[in-house]
Design an enzyme around this catalytic site. Structure first.
Site, PDB file in Angstrom:
ATOM      1  CB  CYS A   1      33.643  39.783  39.706  1.00  0.00           C
ATOM      2  SG  CYS A   1      32.952  41.593  39.425  1.00  0.00           S
ATOM      3  NE  ARG A   2      38.067  38.126  37.920  1.00  0.00           N
ATOM      4  CZ  ARG A   2      39.560  39.120  38.331  1.00  0.00           C
ATOM      5  NH1 ARG A   2      40.185  38.344  36.752  1.00  0.00           N
ATOM      6  NH2 ARG A   2      40.393  39.341  39.428  1.00  0.00           N
ATOM      7  CB  SER A   3      36.368  33.862  43.182  1.00  0.00           C
ATOM      8  OG  SER A   3      36.332  34.942  44.181  1.00  0.00           O
TER       9      SER A   3
ATOM     10  CG  ASP B   1      39.056  42.914  37.335  1.00  0.00           C
ATOM     11  OD1 ASP B   1      37.638  42.648  37.593  1.00  0.00           O
ATOM     12  OD2 ASP B   1      39.571  43.312  37.942  1.00  0.00           O
TER      13      ASP B   1
ATOM     14  CG  ASN C   1      35.699  36.277  47.298  1.00  0.00           C
ATOM     15  OD1 ASN C   1      34.850  36.217  48.460  1.00  0.00           O
ATOM     16  ND2 ASN C   1      35.403  35.806  46.378  1.00  0.00           N
TER      17      ASN C   1
ATOM     18  CB  CYS D   1      38.986  36.658  41.990  1.00  0.00           C
ATOM     19  SG  CYS D   1      37.284  37.457  43.098  1.00  0.00           S
TER      20      CYS D   1
HETATM   21  P1  4NP Z   1      36.696  40.167  40.964  1.00  0.00           P
HETATM   22  O1  4NP Z   1      36.682  41.578  40.474  1.00  0.00           O
HETATM   23  O2  4NP Z   1      38.142  40.227  41.250  1.00  0.00           O
HETATM   24  O3  4NP Z   1      36.504  38.931  39.928  1.00  0.00           O
HETATM   25  O4  4NP Z   1      35.766  40.207  41.952  1.00  0.00           O
HETATM   26  C1  4NP Z   1      36.645  42.622  41.131  1.00  0.00           C
HETATM   27  C2  4NP Z   1      36.148  43.486  41.900  1.00  0.00           C
HETATM   28  C3  4NP Z   1      36.318  44.423  42.498  1.00  0.00           C
HETATM   29  C4  4NP Z   1      37.461  45.077  41.906  1.00  0.00           C
HETATM   30  C5  4NP Z   1      38.503  44.916  40.993  1.00  0.00           C
HETATM   31  C6  4NP Z   1      37.974  43.401  40.650  1.00  0.00           C
HETATM   32  N1  4NP Z   1      38.338  47.082  42.846  1.00  0.00           N
HETATM   33  O5  4NP Z   1      38.709  47.341  42.448  1.00  0.00           O
HETATM   34  O6  4NP Z   1      37.240  46.658  43.986  1.00  0.00           O
END
Ligand code: 4NP
Length: 163
Positions: free
Chosen positions: A20-22, A133, A18, A15
């Site tokens: 939340c989703r992945s 997201d 790294n 994702c």
């Molecule tokens: P992820 O979510 O891609 O599912 O881990 C996010 C975590 C952090 C950020 C964006 C999305 N960020 O902009 O810091």
């Protein structure tokens, strides 16, 4: 679906951050693989296209939502790197931005063929073309991510069991 490399199938979820989703997908697939007695045949990891959270534990909101479904997340964030295309058989992107970033990182055509979109594994949620997201969303955003991941990971473990 993917080439057999020795006895093990290696799956990497990707994702943006790294956190939340992945890592949630990683923990969820790991649990399903263990339940299906496939743990010796499948290696699972996750990474982000953005390295700004490298070394951090997963977002506490994601960890709490996963824990409520009995899933423990212990991953530490890391950025995806070119060598991941050597190690992993399937590299699964959560959304189109992740997919395009992976495509740019892939060193050659063979590596590009390892990249999948998570939506390809959604069996019960045909209206979703990506995993949204949840970072700027409320609790429902995290629940939605877990609902979609449960769907796709169930499809994945079924496919892995057939290989
Ligand atoms: P992820 O979510 O891609 O599912 O881990 C996010 C975590 C952090 C950020 C964006 C999305 N960020 O902009 O810091």
């Amino acid at each position: 679906m993917c080439k057999i490399k020795g006895m093990k199938q290696r799956v990497l979820f990707v994702c943006l951050g790294n956190i939340c989703r992945s890592p949630a997908a990683e923990a969820m697939l790991r649990r399903l693989v263990e339940r299906a007695n496939l743990a010796h045949r499948v290696e699972i990891d996750s990474a982000g296209t953005y390295g700004g959270h490298a070394g951090e534990r997963s977002d506490v909101r994601m960890r709490r939502a996963a824990a409520a479904r009995g899933i423990e997340m212990t991953h530490r964030a890391r950025q995806v790197r070119e060598e991941d295309f050597d190690r992993f058989d399937m590299i699964i992107a959560m959304d189109d931005n992740n997919y395009e970033a992976l495509f740019r990182l892939a060193p050659d055509r063979e590596a590009q063929q390892k990249i999948f979109r998570f939506r390809e594994f959604l069996s019960h949620n045909p209206d979703w073309s990506y995993i949204p997201d949840p970072y700027y969303e409320g609790h429902e955003g995290f629940e939605l991510v877990l609902d979609l991941l449960e769907d796709g990971c169930a499809t994945l473990v079924e496919q892995l069991g057939k290989e």
